[in-house]
Scaffold this active site. Structure first.
Site, PDB file in Angstrom:
ATOM      1  N   ARG A  53       0.804  -1.226   0.000  1.00 48.40           N
ATOM      2  CA  ARG A  53       0.000   0.000   0.000  1.00 48.40           C
ATOM      3  C   ARG A  53       0.837   1.277   0.000  1.00 48.40           C
ATOM      4  O   ARG A  53       0.563   2.218  -0.744  1.00 48.40           O
ATOM      5  CB  ARG A  53      -0.959   0.022   1.197  1.00 48.40           C
ATOM      6  CG  ARG A  53      -2.238  -0.734   0.937  1.00 48.40           C
ATOM      7  CD  ARG A  53      -2.726  -1.400   2.192  1.00 48.40           C
ATOM      8  NE  ARG A  53      -1.797  -2.456   2.570  1.00 48.40           N
ATOM      9  CZ  ARG A  53      -1.896  -3.717   2.146  1.00 48.40           C
ATOM     10  NH1 ARG A  53      -2.905  -4.074   1.406  1.00 48.40           N
ATOM     11  NH2 ARG A  53      -0.987  -4.629   2.481  1.00 48.40           N
ATOM     12  N   THR A  54       1.872   1.313   0.838  1.00 44.11           N
ATOM     13  CA  THR A  54       2.635   2.563   0.948  1.00 44.11           C
ATOM     14  C   THR A  54       3.297   2.892  -0.380  1.00 44.11           C
ATOM     15  O   THR A  54       3.192   4.000  -0.899  1.00 44.11           O
ATOM     16  CB  THR A  54       3.682   2.452   2.077  1.00 44.11           C
ATOM     17  OG1 THR A  54       3.010   2.084   3.270  1.00 44.11           O
ATOM     18  CG2 THR A  54       4.414   3.761   2.284  1.00 44.11           C
ATOM     19  N   LYS A  81      25.131  -5.740  -3.934  1.00 40.80           N
ATOM     20  CA  LYS A  81      26.602  -5.828  -4.076  1.00 40.80           C
ATOM     21  C   LYS A  81      27.293  -5.183  -2.886  1.00 40.80           C
ATOM     22  O   LYS A  81      28.488  -4.898  -2.933  1.00 40.80           O
ATOM     23  CB  LYS A  81      27.049  -5.122  -5.356  1.00 40.80           C
ATOM     24  CG  LYS A  81      26.461  -5.686  -6.632  1.00 40.80           C
ATOM     25  CD  LYS A  81      26.973  -4.867  -7.820  1.00 40.80           C
ATOM     26  CE  LYS A  81      26.302  -5.284  -9.111  1.00 40.80           C
ATOM     27  NZ  LYS A  81      26.562  -4.308 -10.190  1.00 40.80           N
ATOM     28  N   ARG A 102      11.925   3.380   3.008  1.00 35.19           N
ATOM     29  CA  ARG A 102      11.547   2.407   4.055  1.00 35.19           C
ATOM     30  C   ARG A 102      12.777   1.575   4.381  1.00 35.19           C
ATOM     31  O   ARG A 102      13.436   1.053   3.476  1.00 35.19           O
ATOM     32  CB  ARG A 102      10.404   1.506   3.581  1.00 35.19           C
ATOM     33  CG  ARG A 102      10.116   0.368   4.550  1.00 35.19           C
ATOM     34  CD  ARG A 102       8.854  -0.381   4.220  1.00 35.19           C
ATOM     35  NE  ARG A 102       7.668   0.405   4.543  1.00 35.19           N
ATOM     36  CZ  ARG A 102       6.434  -0.068   4.469  1.00 35.19           C
ATOM     37  NH1 ARG A 102       6.210  -1.314   4.111  1.00 35.19           N
ATOM     38  NH2 ARG A 102       5.395   0.696   4.767  1.00 35.19           N
ATOM     39  N   HIS A 129       5.931   5.792  11.173  1.00 42.68           N
ATOM     40  CA  HIS A 129       5.393   5.715   9.806  1.00 42.68           C
ATOM     41  C   HIS A 129       4.465   6.929   9.665  1.00 42.68           C
ATOM     42  O   HIS A 129       3.239   6.805   9.670  1.00 42.68           O
ATOM     43  CB  HIS A 129       4.631   4.393   9.656  1.00 42.68           C
ATOM     44  CG  HIS A 129       4.309   4.000   8.257  1.00 42.68           C
ATOM     45  ND1 HIS A 129       4.326   4.898   7.197  1.00 42.68           N
ATOM     46  CD2 HIS A 129       3.932   2.803   7.723  1.00 42.68           C
ATOM     47  CE1 HIS A 129       3.986   4.260   6.095  1.00 42.68           C
ATOM     48  NE2 HIS A 129       3.746   2.988   6.385  1.00 42.68           N
TER      49      HIS A 129
END
Ligand code: NCD
Length: 306
Positions: A53-54, A81, A102, A129
Site C-alpha cells: 500500500r505505501t 553488491k 523504508r 510511519h
C-alpha cells in the site's frame, strides 16, 4: 519543513493544512482544478522492506500529479553488491526530486544530511510511519468528525511494541486533546516507554483494558498485525500470534457508530467477515492514502505551504 521523518517534524498548523488540502483534492476528483503539477519531477521509491500500500499509493499519487517514479528495490539493486545506504541515497539525490524511504533501521534523520532533496519516511523499523498516521487521522476525521466529540476513545490493539503505524498515530492524535488511548496487547508487546512519555507530556489519558471491555467503549478500534519479522525466534512469535481476533461475533459488543481500522497487511487478527460491516474503515484508509500522499508530496517537493 524539508523532510518528513517523524510526526514531530510537523506543527499542528501543517497537519491541519495537509488535512484541508487533502479534502480539496478529494473534492477535485482528479479534475486538477487546483493546478497541481509534478511535471518533470521524479520520485525515488527506495524500499529495504516489503510494501504494497505505501509504495503503490505514493506511486499512484505521483502519477496523478503528472510526475514520474523510479523504483529501487534492495533485492535487485547495487544494495545486493554491498552498496551502503548513504551511497544509494546520494545517487538518488542526483536523479530524483524526492525520496520515499523504508528501512529496517530506526531513526532515519541522519539520512537527511546526505542529499539536498526531501526524504519521506515510509516506515523505519519499529520507529515511525508518519504518512500512514496522517492518512489514519484523515480517515478518523472524515468518518467521525473529531471536533464533534467531547471525548473520543481510541483503542489500540495488538503489537503496540513493534507497530510503527501506532507510534506515529499516537503522536499525531496527541494534538487533539479530546482523545483517550486504551491499550490492548499481550504483556510482551506493550507500548514502548518513549511513546508513553510522549502521551504523558501531552497530558493525554491512557489505560489498559481487556479486548472485550475495550471494544464496548471504542470509537476507533485500531487493530494491528503481530509483527512476526521483529521477533528473535519463531517460538516467541507463536506464543502471541493469535492473541486477539476481531470478528463479526466480537463486534456485536461494539457501538453502532464507531470505526474499525487496520493499516494492513492483515493476518488472523481481523476477520474478513467484517469487510462488509459499515463500521469497517480499512479500505477507506487505503483510498485516502493516495490523496493524503498527494498533499504531502506537494508540500515537500513543490514546497507548497503557506
Ligand atoms: C504497515 C507497516 O509497514 O508498518 N503497513 C503499512 O505501511 N500500511 C503495517 C504492518 O506491516 O503491519
Amino acid at each position: 519543513m524539508k523532510n518528513l521523518i517523524s510526526i514531530e517534524d510537523l506543527t499542528f498548523d501543517q497537519i491541519k493544512y495537509i488535512i484541508t488540502y487533502t479534502k480539496k483534492l478529494e473534492n477535485d476528483n482528479d479534475k486538477n482544478e487546483l493546478n497541481l503539477s509534478m511535471n518533470n519531477k521524479i520520485l525515488g521509491c527506495l524500499f529495504y522492506e516489503p510494501s504494497t500500500r505505501t509504495r503503490c499509493s505514493f506511486e499512484s499519487a505521483m502519477y496523478k500529479l503528472g510526475g514520474n517514479v523510479i523504483n529501487i528495490n534492495s533485492s535487485s539493486s547495487s544494495v545486493k553488491k554491498g552498496e551502503s545506504l548513504e551511497d544509494t541515497i546520494k545517487t538518488l539525490g542526483i536523479y530524483c526530486d524526492g525520496i520515499i524511504l523504508r528501512h529496517p533501521k530506526e531513526n532515519l534523520s541522519q539520512c537527511t544530511n546526505i542529499c539536498n532533496i526531501p526524504i519521506i519516511n515510509a516506515g523505519d523499523g519499529i520507529g515511525e510511519h508518519p504518512t500512514q498516521a496522517l492518512l489514519d487521522l484523515y480517515t478518523i476525521n472524515e468518518e467521525l468528525n473529531l471536533l464533534s466529540y467531547q471525548k473520543i476513545n481510541i483503542v489500540l490493539v495488538g503489537d503496540l511494541k513493534n507497530s510503527r503505524t501506532i507510534h506515529s498515530l499516537v503522536k499525531v492524535l496527541c494534538f487533539y486533546k479530546k482523545v483517550e488511548f486504551i491499550f490492548v496487547s499481550p504483556d510482551q508487546l506493550k507500548m514502548p516507554n518513549n511513546i508513553i512519555k510522549y502521551i504523558i507530556k501531552n497530558n493525554i489519558k491512557y489505560y489498559n483494558l481487556s479486548l472485550e471491555e475495550a471494544i464496548k467503549i471504542s470509537d476507533v478500534l485500531y487493530v494491528t498485525r503481530i509483527q512476526k519479522e521483529r521477533f528473535d525466534t519463531e517460538e516467541l512469535y507463536e506464543q502471541v500470534k493469535d492473541s486477539y481476533i476481531i470478528n463479526k461475533k466480537k463486534m456485536l459488543l461494539a457501538k453502532k457508530k464507531m470505526i474499525i481500522m487496520h493499516p494492513f497487511p492483515r493476518n488472523n487478527e481481523l476477520s474478513t467477515d467484517l469487510d462488509d460491516d459499515s463500521r469497517s474503515a480499512y479500505f477507506k484508509q487505503m483510498k485516502n492514502g493516495v490523496h493524503v500522499r498527494m498533499s504531502i508530496l506537494n508540500m515537500l517537493i513543490n514546497k507548497d505551504y503557506k
